[in-house]
Scaffold this active site. Structure first.
Site, PDB file in Angstrom:
ATOM      1  N   ARG A 264       0.881  -1.180   0.000  1.00 23.16           N
ATOM      2  CA  ARG A 264       0.000   0.000   0.000  1.00 23.16           C
ATOM      3  C   ARG A 264       0.907   1.215   0.000  1.00 23.16           C
ATOM      4  NH1 ARG A 264      -5.295   1.337   3.566  1.00 23.16           N
ATOM      5  NH2 ARG A 264      -6.084  -0.081   1.968  1.00 23.16           N
TER       6      ARG A 264
ATOM      7  N   HIS B 268      -7.625   0.890  -6.343  1.00 20.82           N
ATOM      8  CA  HIS B 268      -7.789  -0.021  -5.198  1.00 20.82           C
ATOM      9  C   HIS B 268      -8.487  -1.295  -5.703  1.00 20.82           C
ATOM     10  CE1 HIS B 268      -7.820  -1.307  -1.178  1.00 20.82           C
ATOM     11  NE2 HIS B 268      -8.730  -0.510  -0.637  1.00 20.82           N
TER      12      HIS B 268
ATOM     13  N   GLN C 277     -10.204  -3.985  -3.338  1.00 21.91           N
ATOM     14  CA  GLN C 277     -11.492  -3.551  -2.786  1.00 21.91           C
ATOM     15  C   GLN C 277     -12.620  -3.897  -3.748  1.00 21.91           C
ATOM     16  OE1 GLN C 277     -12.238  -1.734   0.260  1.00 21.91           O
ATOM     17  NE2 GLN C 277     -14.267  -2.402  -0.374  1.00 21.91           N
TER      18      GLN C 277
ATOM     19  N   ASP D 159     -17.245   7.321  -0.642  1.00 23.93           N
ATOM     20  CA  ASP D 159     -15.996   7.071   0.071  1.00 23.93           C
ATOM     21  C   ASP D 159     -15.629   8.378   0.761  1.00 23.93           C
ATOM     22  OD1 ASP D 159     -13.565   6.009   0.958  1.00 23.93           O
ATOM     23  OD2 ASP D 159     -12.560   6.199  -0.991  1.00 23.93           O
TER      24      ASP D 159
ATOM     25  N   CYS E 213     -16.322   1.557   1.047  1.00 22.25           N
ATOM     26  CA  CYS E 213     -15.164   0.683   1.319  1.00 22.25           C
ATOM     27  C   CYS E 213     -14.727   0.762   2.767  1.00 22.25           C
ATOM     28  CB  CYS E 213     -14.012   1.054   0.389  1.00 22.25           C
ATOM     29  SG  CYS E 213     -13.335   2.705   0.670  1.00 22.25           S
TER      30      CYS E 213
ATOM     31  N   ARG F 164     -13.799  -8.608   1.979  1.00 20.95           N
ATOM     32  CA  ARG F 164     -12.377  -8.363   1.685  1.00 20.95           C
ATOM     33  C   ARG F 164     -11.583  -9.640   1.942  1.00 20.95           C
ATOM     34  NH1 ARG F 164     -10.220  -3.343   1.628  1.00 20.95           N
ATOM     35  NH2 ARG F 164      -8.564  -4.449   0.542  1.00 20.95           N
TER      36      ARG F 164
HETATM   37  N1   CP Z   1     -11.203  -0.304   2.596  1.00 15.44           N
HETATM   38  C1   CP Z   1      -9.916  -0.373   2.980  1.00 15.44           C
HETATM   39  O1   CP Z   1      -8.999  -0.589   2.171  1.00 15.44           O
HETATM   40  O2   CP Z   1      -9.746  -0.224   4.320  1.00 15.44           O
HETATM   41  P1   CP Z   1      -8.357  -0.067   5.089  1.00 15.44           P
HETATM   42  O3   CP Z   1      -7.797   1.278   4.743  1.00 15.44           O
HETATM   43  O4   CP Z   1      -8.720  -0.195   6.531  1.00 15.44           O
HETATM   44  O5   CP Z   1      -7.423  -1.171   4.628  1.00 15.44           O
HETATM   45  N1  NVA Z   2      -9.918   6.689  -0.871  1.00 11.63           N
HETATM   46  C1  NVA Z   2      -9.449   6.217   0.403  1.00 11.63           C
HETATM   47  C2  NVA Z   2      -9.626   4.743   0.498  1.00 11.63           C
HETATM   48  C3  NVA Z   2      -9.211   4.127   1.798  1.00 11.63           C
HETATM   49  C4  NVA Z   2      -9.410   2.662   1.845  1.00 11.63           C
HETATM   50  C5  NVA Z   2      -8.014   6.613   0.613  1.00 11.63           C
HETATM   51  O1  NVA Z   2      -7.210   6.506  -0.337  1.00 11.63           O
HETATM   52  O2  NVA Z   2      -7.664   7.052   1.708  1.00 11.63           O
END
Ligand code: CP
Ligand code: NVA
Length: 308
Positions: free
Chosen positions: A108, A135, A138, A226, A265, A293
């Site tokens: 990530r 993502h 997701q 989101d 998400c 997930r």
């Molecule tokens: N939806 C998602 O990716 O959550 P986290 O940021 O908790 O991993």
């Molecule tokens: N759009 C959000 C998603 C988190 C899972 C971010 O990038 O922070």
């Protein structure tokens, strides 16, 4: 060839359908087993997933950890702050070294170019656990959740409200692959990051861009939002004011189909992108989405290892 999962198109429509079927079967087969117990076939016994986090995570971190455990393997976590990545060791060298220890890498990070560089230099599968661009993990879980709740994907009308971000991009990419439609209501100035629109349209998906939240949700099967402020974008000036007309609340949900479902998400900011009444209401399927997930990560791992 090493299978990386940087975006949904790396797998393609047929593999995504196979992954969702596998996730449905494995979810059903587990029954009430303790979460830490391996699936009966333990197909990834002896395999280790290295997870690198340059941003916070709850769902991605825990679901990948439990997923590889349930497949018979194990995971380890590297935080950027405590590994040599945080002191400037290059992505390429990190990829080469971790490939000598672990069987797959999930990362990530912020810039999508970093994960492409990781994949270029890793000799094991690299999985996108979220970048600023996309993502994909997701959205495998989201597609699984939609199907589980009786929604046929081809022709589905999905409404997106709020920020133009990484999660939206993977929804648009999925629309092109699976052939559903997306109506996107994003305020002026916040649609600069929206990607995959042209390729999804060329694949036959109807992608509508509007400034009108009501137009996006009218007759929709699924309403999605989101956070208005994604990780790494915390300094955005006066964004919440621009976003407020796009809040998913009871009045907006009432304009969607009566059997429409609400998805997010997570993590959510109640009172910002969604009201508590919607997130906790009868149309919300967010807890199934979060659980899925886990089941989706298993199918992604199995695909990366050529087992799907
Ligand atoms: N939806 C998602 O990716 O959550 P986290 O940021 O908790 O991993
Ligand atoms: N759009 C959000 C998603 C988190 C899972 C971010 O990038 O922070």
């Amino acid at each position: 060839m090493t299978r990386h999962f940087l975006n949904l198109s790396d797998a393609g429509a047929d593999a995504i359908a196979a992954m969702i079927n596998d996730a449905i079967d494995r979810k059903a087969a587990r029954g009430d087993w303790p979460r830490g117990k391996a699936d009966s076939d333990a197909p990834l016994a002896g395999h280790t997933l290295a997870m690198i986090f340059e941003k916070n995570s709850t769902r991605t971190r825990v679901s990948f950890d439990m997923a590889i455990r349930q497949l018979g393997g194990s995971s380890l976590i590297l935080d950027a702050g405590t590994s040599q990545l945080g002191r400037g060791e290059t992505i390429a060298d990190t990829a080469r070294v971790i490939s000598r220890y672990a069987d797959a890498i999930m990362i990530r990070t912020d810039d999508h170019a970093k994960i492409e560089e990781m994949a270029e230099h890793a000799s094991v599968p690299v999985i996108n656990g979220l970048t600023d661009l996309s993502h994909p993990c997701q959205i495998v879980a989201d597609l699984l959740t939609m199907i589980e709740h009786g929604k046929a994907l081809p022709g589905l009308e999905v409404a997106w409200l709020g920020d133009g971000n990484n999660v939206l991009n993977s929804i648009i990419e999925a629309a092109g692959l699976v052939k559903f439609n997306v109506r996107i209501a994003v305020p002026d100035g916040y649609d600069r990051e929206i990607e995959f629109v042209e390729s999804a349209r060329e694949s036959g998906a109807a992608i509508t861009l509007t400034r009108d939240a009501g137009e996006a949700v009218a007759g929709a099967d699924i309403v999605v939002t989101d956070t208005w402020v994604s990780m790494g974008q915390e300094n955005t000036h006066n964004k919440l004011g621009a976003m407020m007309p796009y809040q998913v609340n009871d009045a907006l949900m009432a304009q969607a189909k009566p059997d429409a479902k609400f998805m997010h998400c997570l993590p959510a900011h109640r009172g910002e992108e969604v009201t508590g009444s919607v997130i906790d209401g009868a149309q919300s399927i967010i807890w199934d989405e979060a659980e899925n997930r886990l089941h989706a990560q298993k199918s992604i791992l199995l695909w990366c290892f050529g087992l799907i």
